[in-house]
Design an enzyme around this catalytic site. Structure first.
Site, PDB file in Angstrom:
ATOM      1  CB  SER A  92      39.958  10.624  61.277  1.00  0.00           C
ATOM      2  OG  SER A  92      39.300  10.079  60.158  1.00  0.00           O
ATOM      3  CE  LYS A 167      35.825   9.396  59.884  1.00  0.00           C
ATOM      4  NZ  LYS A 167      37.160   8.880  59.590  1.00  0.00           N
ATOM      5  CE  LYS A 235      41.754   9.224  65.893  1.00  0.00           C
ATOM      6  NZ  LYS A 235      41.547   9.565  64.453  1.00  0.00           N
TER       7      LYS A 235
END
Length: 286
Positions: A92, A167, A235
């Site tokens: 990701s 995502k 993140k």
């Protein structure tokens, strides 16, 4: 097939591919990886060794700099890529970084897909991940036998980088919902009502969700082994905050949960499961 990145998610994913009969060369070696894979994979001494022996290379790494280093390093993927090989990045990372890497792989004569996943360690172990794929249709069709082993749902959402956008959207929904569940259970406890009974009641109504089911239980039991670490979810929400500024799209709830995750990391909770957001005192950022 090559598999690079044998962490919490990568180990069970690689193990499932090996169990399905795929011939694996993997990196990197560790006691945990040996335990997960045994003699069902060949352990390489470098990224380049993995890539030279593989028609398909799967990456499952923590963050954008990790993927860029593995791809562009002196002994990295691009340096050793076989003509016609397919690279599938299931990490990701930044959508813009993914688009750049896709162009570099194409220039080197290979194919590229970004295919980040949702479902956590449980989904990785059970082969039920939701896979969000960006790239051209021919490459998606080529990767189908791999995705069938790893995922319960595969969605081709667009060109290179589109999987990462999906995502980020996924992580917004999950992160905001985790905070909502934490607040709901915190309110129940403060009001003198059993949070477990409240969770059970909510599971029967419109508030029901996978987050309430799985992470609500974690919160009630106080069990916060990852799972998916708060530091990694922070993140991902950082990517959402960056996109918000770049595209001039207000994402106020995402920004708030990102701040809460910053506070959680500062409080030493970064390696806990993201459901440990519930441990922040009073839900405040400081």
């Amino acid at each position: 097939m090559g598999f690079i990145g044998l962490g919490v998610m990568g180990r069970p994913m690689a193990a499932n591919l090996a169990a399905a009969g795929h011939r694996l060369t993997v990196y990197r070696d560790s006691a945990a990886a040996r335990e997960a894979l045994g003699d069902r994979a060949r352990f390489a001494g470098s990224v380049a060794e993995v890539v030279r022996n593989s028609e398909v290379v799967v990456l499952m790494l923590p963050d954008t700099p990790d993927v860029e280093a593995v791809m562009r390093g002196e002994d990295g993927v691009l340096a050793a890529l076989r003509p016609g090989a397919l690279v599938i990045d299931m990490s990701s990372i930044s959508p813009s970084a993914e688009r750049a890497l896709a162009g570099e792989v194409a220039a080197a004569g290979g194919g590229y897909l970004d295919a980040p996943v949702s479902g956590g360690e449980v989904g990785a172990r059970e082969g039920t991940l939701s896979i969000m794929v960006g790239g051209d249709r021919a490459a998606v069709d080529r990767a189908a036998p791999i995705f069938e082993v790893l995922g319960g749902r595969v969605s081709h959402v667009g060109a290179a980088g589109a999987g990462q956008v999906a995502k980020v959207a996924n992580q917004i929904v999950v992160g905001v919902t985790i905070e909502a569940v934490a607040e709901a259970l915190r309110l129940a406890g403060a009001a003198g009502v059993d949070p477990g009974a409240v969770r059970d009641a909510l599971l029967g109504g419109f508030a029901s969700s996978r987050v309430l089911e799985v992470h609500g239980e974690r919160m009630i039991k106080g069990e916060f082994e990852p799972g998916f670490r708060i530091a990694l979810h922070r993140k991902d929400l950082g990517l959402a905050v960056e996109a918000s500024a770049r595209l001039d799209v207000p994402l106020p709830a995402s920004g708030l949960v990102h701040q809460l995750m910053n506070a959680a990391v500062a409080a030493g909770l970064g390696d806990h499961d993201h459901s440990a957001l519930a441990l922040l005192p009073d839900g405040r950022t400081g």
